[in-house]
Design a protein around this motif. Structure first.
Motif, PDB file in Angstrom:
ATOM      1  N   UNK A   1      63.491  -1.563  64.449  1.00 44.11           N
ATOM      2  CA  UNK A   1      62.970  -0.272  64.900  1.00 44.11           C
ATOM      3  C   UNK A   1      64.077   0.364  65.727  1.00 44.11           C
ATOM      4  N   UNK A   2      64.564   1.522  65.284  1.00 48.16           N
ATOM      5  CA  UNK A   2      65.624   2.228  66.008  1.00 48.16           C
ATOM      6  C   UNK A   2      65.013   3.449  66.675  1.00 48.16           C
ATOM      7  N   UNK A   3      65.035   3.446  68.001  1.00 51.00           N
ATOM      8  CA  UNK A   3      64.478   4.557  68.769  1.00 51.00           C
ATOM      9  C   UNK A   3      65.594   5.503  69.183  1.00 51.00           C
ATOM     10  N   UNK A   4      65.356   6.776  68.966  1.00 49.50           N
ATOM     11  CA  UNK A   4      66.331   7.811  69.313  1.00 49.50           C
ATOM     12  C   UNK A   4      65.579   8.934  70.012  1.00 49.50           C
ATOM     13  N   UNK A   5      65.852   9.113  71.310  1.00 49.22           N
ATOM     14  CA  UNK A   5      65.158  10.116  72.121  1.00 49.22           C
ATOM     15  C   UNK A   5      63.641   9.954  72.022  1.00 49.22           C
TER      16      UNK A   5
ATOM     17  N   UNK B   1      64.164   5.061  62.723  1.00 50.45           N
ATOM     18  CA  UNK B   1      64.244   4.140  61.580  1.00 50.45           C
ATOM     19  C   UNK B   1      63.300   2.976  61.837  1.00 50.45           C
ATOM     20  N   UNK B   2      62.604   2.548  60.770  1.00 52.58           N
ATOM     21  CA  UNK B   2      61.847   1.309  60.803  1.00 52.58           C
ATOM     22  C   UNK B   2      61.917   0.698  59.413  1.00 52.58           C
ATOM     23  N   UNK B   3      62.474  -0.520  59.348  1.00 56.10           N
ATOM     24  CA  UNK B   3      62.611  -1.166  58.053  1.00 56.10           C
ATOM     25  C   UNK B   3      63.508  -2.381  58.134  1.00 56.10           C
ATOM     26  N   UNK B   4      63.901  -2.938  56.979  1.00 54.86           N
ATOM     27  CA  UNK B   4      64.731  -4.146  56.955  1.00 54.86           C
ATOM     28  C   UNK B   4      66.098  -3.923  57.589  1.00 54.86           C
ATOM     29  N   UNK B   5      66.636  -4.983  58.159  1.00 53.65           N
ATOM     30  CA  UNK B   5      67.947  -4.923  58.794  1.00 53.65           C
ATOM     31  C   UNK B   5      69.003  -4.396  57.840  1.00 53.65           C
ATOM     32  N   UNK B   6      69.020  -4.890  56.598  1.00 51.38           N
ATOM     33  CA  UNK B   6      70.088  -4.508  55.666  1.00 51.38           C
ATOM     34  C   UNK B   6      70.036  -3.008  55.369  1.00 51.38           C
ATOM     35  N   UNK B   7      68.826  -2.427  55.345  1.00 44.76           N
ATOM     36  CA  UNK B   7      68.719  -0.993  55.111  1.00 44.76           C
ATOM     37  C   UNK B   7      69.198  -0.207  56.322  1.00 44.76           C
TER      38      UNK B   7
END
Length: 297
Positions: free
Chosen positions: A259-263, A268-274
């Protein structure tokens, strides 16, 4: 951006840098110390719903919106890494899950049960299932290392004192802190305090462990050991973990999903490779800055 309502494909291709053998296989008696007598989840439980889910969660501190319509979930036995720069709501998400903070909007479910409106007494039952390793360790300053780890064992009861001490010794050995059992937390390095905090968390026999920036102010050797331990717990016990970190190298070793949080938003939420392959500029900027190494003088 991945749709949180669609199941991301688990990451089946771990980083080639993964060295799980840096931590020896966890002995059977220590596995029993950690797992207790909790029944294994049924196939129906494993497939019907995620163990943890956030749906459209938003939270404000005053006029500042810390989380903005954030959705994600964690399946049993998975490791989710929450990534992002400082101040984007990573640690806030963990505190919401444990009921220390209440969001103004959204749904939080554990094992399919809505917990956002739980009372403090009801949340105590959740905290017996989900425990957290705080960034500062959150150890009892007046208790020795041994007494800190023994605390949840004595609180739970059901064991004689010699059994408690045996479990404490095994857990301290597991995290590499068996040489400082009589030390007070203030005398330990940040890495040692973090290791002791993990031993205490495991002593409570949780189903899920939340880690808040486990590698901050920790030397690389201890960081690699902690990463290896999290992997061992997953491999041997099917442990579920949520790891908040800004350290992409650490996340690469551990994450099934990201889960990548930006502001405050779930960018993004998904597999590491993606995540690693994402062409999104803000993600590529994060990865590029994380990989940057200052030139030597």
């Amino acid at each position: 951006m991945a749709d949180p309502d669609l199941a991301p494909t688990p990451n089946s291709d771990p980083s080639p840098d993964l060295q799980v053998n840096e931590v020896p296989e966890i002995p059977t008696e220590v596995l029993a110390d950690i797992a207790g007598d909790k029944p294994a989840s049924t196939e129906e439980e494993q497939t019907t719903w995620p163990l943890i889910s956030f749906k459209h969660v938003s939270m404000w501190f005053g006029e500042r919106k810390v989380l903005d319509n954030v959705s994600f979930y964690v399946n049993r036995g998975e490791t989710l890494c929450i990534l992002g720069r400082s101040g984007v709501g990573k640690s806030v998400s963990l505190r919401i899950l444990l009921g220390f903070l209440k969001p103004q909007v959204g749904s939080i479910r554990v094992d399919g049960q809505e917990i956002n409106q739980y009372t403090e007494e009801e949340m105590q039952a959740i905290r017996r299932r989900i425990t957290m390793v705080f960034q500062n360790g959150a150890l009892f300053d007046s208790l020795t290392v041994r007494e800190n780890v023994a605390f949840p064992l004595r609180e739970r009861g059901g064991q004689e004192e010699d059994q408690v001490q045996q479990v404490v010794d095994r857990l301290l050995g597991l995290v590499g802190a068996d040489d400082v059992p009589d030390a007070l937390p203030a005398s330990l390095s940040a890495g040692r305090r973090r290791a002791v905090a993990i031993a205490r968390a495991l002593a409570s026999q949780p189903e899920v462990v939340l880690y808040d920036e486990p590698t901050t102010m920790v030397d690389p050797i201890i960081a690699r050991r902690l990463g290896g331990l999290i992997q061992r717990l997953k491999q041997q016990l099917g442990f579920t973990s949520i790891v908040v970190t800004h350290d992409m190298r650490f996340a690469e070793r551990l994450a099934d999903t990201v889960l990548f949080l930006d502001e405050g938003r779930a960018a993004f939420f998904g597999p590491l490779k993606d995540f690693m392959a994402s062409p999104e500029p803000h993600i590529q900027q994060f990865l590029t800055l994380d990989a940057y190494v200052l030139p030597s003088a």
